[in-house]
Motif scaffolding. Structure first.
Motif, PDB file in Angstrom:
ATOM      1  N   LEU A 153       0.233  40.648 -48.215  1.00  0.00           N
ATOM      2  CA  LEU A 153       1.159  41.893 -48.844  1.00  0.00           C
ATOM      3  C   LEU A 153       0.886  41.801 -50.426  1.00  0.00           C
ATOM      4  O   LEU A 153       0.984  43.042 -51.151  1.00  0.00           O
ATOM      5  CB  LEU A 153       2.661  41.175 -48.506  1.00  0.00           C
ATOM      6  CG  LEU A 153       3.062  41.438 -47.215  1.00  0.00           C
ATOM      7  CD1 LEU A 153       4.361  41.182 -46.924  1.00  0.00           C
ATOM      8  CD2 LEU A 153       3.055  43.174 -46.975  1.00  0.00           C
ATOM      9  N   LEU A 154       0.644  40.524 -50.908  1.00  0.00           N
ATOM     10  CA  LEU A 154       0.323  40.508 -52.269  1.00  0.00           C
ATOM     11  C   LEU A 154      -0.888  41.281 -52.786  1.00  0.00           C
ATOM     12  O   LEU A 154      -1.089  41.997 -53.781  1.00  0.00           O
ATOM     13  CB  LEU A 154       0.236  39.248 -52.932  1.00  0.00           C
ATOM     14  CG  LEU A 154       1.816  38.293 -52.970  1.00  0.00           C
ATOM     15  CD1 LEU A 154       1.563  36.982 -53.603  1.00  0.00           C
ATOM     16  CD2 LEU A 154       2.736  39.217 -53.742  1.00  0.00           C
ATOM     17  N   SER A 155      -2.060  40.863 -52.021  1.00  0.00           N
ATOM     18  CA  SER A 155      -3.225  41.468 -52.198  1.00  0.00           C
ATOM     19  C   SER A 155      -3.568  42.903 -51.852  1.00  0.00           C
ATOM     20  O   SER A 155      -4.472  43.611 -52.446  1.00  0.00           O
ATOM     21  CB  SER A 155      -4.257  40.644 -51.466  1.00  0.00           C
ATOM     22  OG  SER A 155      -4.192  40.817 -50.073  1.00  0.00           O
ATOM     23  N   SER A 156      -2.468  43.660 -51.262  1.00  0.00           N
ATOM     24  CA  SER A 156      -2.537  45.041 -50.965  1.00  0.00           C
ATOM     25  C   SER A 156      -1.739  45.716 -52.282  1.00  0.00           C
ATOM     26  O   SER A 156      -2.418  46.792 -52.307  1.00  0.00           O
ATOM     27  CB  SER A 156      -1.427  45.432 -49.839  1.00  0.00           C
ATOM     28  OG  SER A 156      -0.309  45.087 -50.068  1.00  0.00           O
ATOM     29  N   ARG A 157      -1.136  45.232 -53.107  1.00  0.00           N
ATOM     30  CA  ARG A 157      -0.671  45.598 -54.205  1.00  0.00           C
ATOM     31  C   ARG A 157      -1.754  45.594 -55.680  1.00  0.00           C
ATOM     32  O   ARG A 157      -1.760  46.277 -56.253  1.00  0.00           O
ATOM     33  CB  ARG A 157       0.743  45.496 -54.771  1.00  0.00           C
ATOM     34  CG  ARG A 157       1.252  46.281 -55.753  1.00  0.00           C
ATOM     35  CD  ARG A 157       2.804  45.978 -55.925  1.00  0.00           C
ATOM     36  NE  ARG A 157       3.449  46.958 -56.883  1.00  0.00           N
ATOM     37  CZ  ARG A 157       3.914  48.162 -56.637  1.00  0.00           C
ATOM     38  NH1 ARG A 157       4.022  48.436 -55.586  1.00  0.00           N
ATOM     39  NH2 ARG A 157       4.542  48.819 -57.478  1.00  0.00           N
ATOM     40  N   LEU A 158      -2.256  44.096 -55.627  1.00  0.00           N
ATOM     41  CA  LEU A 158      -2.834  43.615 -56.731  1.00  0.00           C
ATOM     42  C   LEU A 158      -4.257  43.345 -56.293  1.00  0.00           C
ATOM     43  O   LEU A 158      -4.607  42.701 -55.053  1.00  0.00           O
ATOM     44  CB  LEU A 158      -2.356  42.308 -57.338  1.00  0.00           C
ATOM     45  CG  LEU A 158      -1.217  42.416 -58.144  1.00  0.00           C
ATOM     46  CD1 LEU A 158       0.183  42.691 -57.322  1.00  0.00           C
ATOM     47  CD2 LEU A 158      -0.927  41.352 -58.991  1.00  0.00           C
ATOM     48  N   SER A 159      -5.369  43.472 -56.930  1.00  0.00           N
ATOM     49  CA  SER A 159      -6.741  43.310 -56.778  1.00  0.00           C
ATOM     50  C   SER A 159      -6.865  41.708 -56.728  1.00  0.00           C
ATOM     51  O   SER A 159      -5.899  41.109 -57.443  1.00  0.00           O
ATOM     52  CB  SER A 159      -7.570  43.840 -57.867  1.00  0.00           C
ATOM     53  OG  SER A 159      -7.498  43.058 -59.188  1.00  0.00           O
ATOM     54  N   TYR A 160      -7.680  41.470 -55.711  1.00  0.00           N
ATOM     55  CA  TYR A 160      -8.110  39.895 -55.521  1.00  0.00           C
ATOM     56  C   TYR A 160      -8.515  39.382 -57.129  1.00  0.00           C
ATOM     57  O   TYR A 160      -7.887  38.121 -57.382  1.00  0.00           O
ATOM     58  CB  TYR A 160      -9.050  39.514 -54.638  1.00  0.00           C
ATOM     59  CG  TYR A 160      -9.317  38.087 -54.424  1.00  0.00           C
ATOM     60  CD1 TYR A 160      -8.498  37.461 -53.609  1.00  0.00           C
ATOM     61  CD2 TYR A 160     -10.571  37.469 -54.980  1.00  0.00           C
ATOM     62  CE1 TYR A 160      -8.868  36.013 -53.103  1.00  0.00           C
ATOM     63  CE2 TYR A 160     -10.735  36.215 -54.693  1.00  0.00           C
ATOM     64  CZ  TYR A 160     -10.053  35.479 -53.729  1.00  0.00           C
ATOM     65  OH  TYR A 160     -10.026  34.148 -53.568  1.00  0.00           O
ATOM     66  N   ASP A 161      -9.457  40.034 -57.594  1.00  0.00           N
ATOM     67  CA  ASP A 161      -9.789  39.383 -59.086  1.00  0.00           C
ATOM     68  C   ASP A 161      -8.400  39.383 -60.100  1.00  0.00           C
ATOM     69  O   ASP A 161      -8.403  38.350 -60.706  1.00  0.00           O
ATOM     70  CB  ASP A 161     -10.641  40.421 -59.636  1.00  0.00           C
ATOM     71  CG  ASP A 161     -11.332  39.997 -61.044  1.00  0.00           C
ATOM     72  OD1 ASP A 161     -12.016  39.041 -61.110  1.00  0.00           O
ATOM     73  OD2 ASP A 161     -11.033  40.719 -61.958  1.00  0.00           O
TER      74      ASP A 161
END
Length: 505
Positions: A427-435
């Motif tokens: 859920l977090l990575s769907s809104r923020l880029s992994y980098d």
């Protein structure tokens, strides 16, 4: 081993059940306290341990995952052994294994040996968690069961609270190895005390027959599903390995189910699932674990990354949850013994869901009192739910199935906790880029605009995660509500599978 072969003083019920229950709790609360302490103290000291052993990020993650694997893989076998041979000797053996694992963890000279030692420690912890519920249920079968189980929850939470501060203190003043060695004197004292005071009041009734193929199939299932969930959290580069592990887990679960249905002495008697008080309880616990398992991580990210708080400040800011859990766990344990288990479990799930909805509105500008309110409500909800739900599960099965019932309960709880972490990461990575997430976590240099935008986006993503977890927790409430009119105890003395008795729930 002398510990395994020691003779128990009596196989009969103690003359004073109330007094003996407190004797049992004097031992099991030590195990719960150690487990709570070890859970938080290792998390607090993880970066120091990784740095001292020159571990990379994946090895550091396995310092915790190895414990989870060890505490999950053997649970069903442990539960079956407890039903076939008795609880006390197995419980004390678990204490010994946990203590040895703690000693070896502190002695580990490199990451691989620490991972192996943490697996041993997890194995001992799994035995403690599984068998303690059966021992307490045996001792409190005619008394305050939920209250007794809430005392163990209280000890776990006290250990967790102490671990929040003690870990940093030990690492700051002494050496990281002491965060493991602190368990050793407590474990030795608990084994000695347990040998002197505990007695086996459960009399095994079944033929001593072990379903080894069933155990092998279930072990493949648990091992592969836990690995799949772990690799899922590592990112897209591990997706093929995760998918292969998912396929293996489903195939082994299907094989296990078909095999168990054909056995006269199965590892897991599938007739247990005909008792809806049991089935609804373990499903509700699994869903609650999915909803709750990552909450502390999400709140830690909010305070430390989004709000730039220090670890010591974060520990203090998380206290409303811990203190609320302590208070409401004891209250629900005491009252549910008098007024019924399921009602308090339902109330706890609704309160917990409300708390997650309160937390779903957080942003960088949210005042602390609102976050503290959500945390306190969440602690109250989980405190209200856990002991009564465990009591409902354990009291719904015959005493000759309590070991396996407790084992399955713990397996599903561990799977739910692991799944919760993966859901939250996705859920977090769907809104923020992994980098960007990596840079925020590692404290990499960003210009002011990027840092402000990143922290704001992280806070909003955390709110969305809490919203999804609230819906999962509400689904757990549905299963609890369905138990109000469910069957309570399965009669295993009938030759067919359908013999049910209905004393109520």
């Amino acid at each position: 081993m002398a510990l395994i072969s020691m003779a128990q003083s009596s196989a009969d019920h103690p003359t004073d059940p109330s007094k003996y229950l407190w004797t049992v709790l004097s031992v099991t609360t030590l195990g719960a306290f150690m487990a709570g302490l070890d859970t938080r103290i290792v998390v607090v000291g993880l970066d120091a341990v990784a740095g001292a052993l020159h571990a990379d990020i994946e090895q550091a993650l396995w310092f915790t995952q190895a414990y989870m694997l060890g505490s999950t893989l053997m649970l069903l076998l442990v539960g079956r052994l407890a039903d076939l041979y008795g609880r006390v000797r197995l419980y004390l053996a678990g204490f010994a294994v946990f203590t040895v694992g703690s000693l070896l963890s502190g002695l580990s000279p490199n990451p691989l040996l620490l991972i192996a030692s943490r697996f041993v420690q997890g194995l001992g912890g799994g035995i403690l968690n599984t068998v303690s519920a059966a021992i307490v249920t045996d001792a409190a079968a005619y008394g305050p069961l939920a209250f007794a189980l809430s005392v163990n929850s209280l000890a776990f939470r006290l250990g967790s609270i102490l671990g929040l501060t003690l870990g940093g203190l030990i690492i700051g003043l002494f050496d990281w190895r002491l965060i493991f060695w602190i368990n050793v004197p407590v474990g030795v004292a608990a084994v000695i005390w347990g040998r002197r005071t505990l007695r086996e009041i459960y009399k095994p009734r079944e033929q001593k027959s072990m379903d080894w193929l069933g155990f092998a199939l279930f072990t493949v299932f648990t091992f592969s599903i836990l690995l799949a969930l772990t690799f899922e959290g590592y990112g897209l580069s591990y997706r093929k390995i995760a998918n292969a592990m998912y396929a293996l887990s489903m195939a082994s679960l299907a094989g296990f189910t078909l095999w168990e249905l054909r056995q006269s002495h199965p590892l897991l008697d599938l007739r247990l699932f005909k008792v809806w008080s049991f089935t609804g309880g373990v499903v509700a616990q699994f869903l609650n674990a999915v909803a709750f398992g990552s909450v502390m991580l999400l709140l830690t990210l909010y305070f430390e990354v989004a709000k730039s708080m220090s670890p010591s400040e974060t520990g203090l800011l998380l206290m409303p949850f811990e203190l609320s859990f302590l208070a409401f766990s004891l209250i629900s344990g005491k009252l549910s013994d008098k007024y019924g288990y399921v009602g308090f479990a339902i109330l706890g799930l609704f309160v917990g869901s409300l708390a997650l909805l309160v937390l779903s509105s957080i942003s960088l500008s949210t005042p602390y009192w609102q976050v503290a309110l959500g945390s306190a409500l969440l602690g109250a909800g989980n405190g209200l739910f856990m002991s009564p739900n465990t009591s409902a599960i354990m009291s719904s099965v015959p005493e000759e199935r309590r070991g396996v019932a407790s084992a399955l309960r713990n397996v599903l709880f561990n799977l739910g906790m692991t799944l919760s972490l993966n859901i939250s990461v996705l859920l977090l990575s769907s809104r923020l880029s992994y980098d960007l997430i990596t840079k925020l976590l590692l404290g990499a240099e960003l210009d002011e605009a990027q840092l402000a935008a990143g922290r704001s986006s992280l806070a909003l993503a955390l709110g969305e995660a809490f919203r999804v977890l609230a819906l999962v927790n509400l689904s757990a409430a549905v299963f609890s509500v369905s138990r109000v009119r469910g069957k309570r105890v399965l009669n295993f003395k009938t030759p067919e599978y359908g013999g049910l008795t209905c004393p109520g729930s």
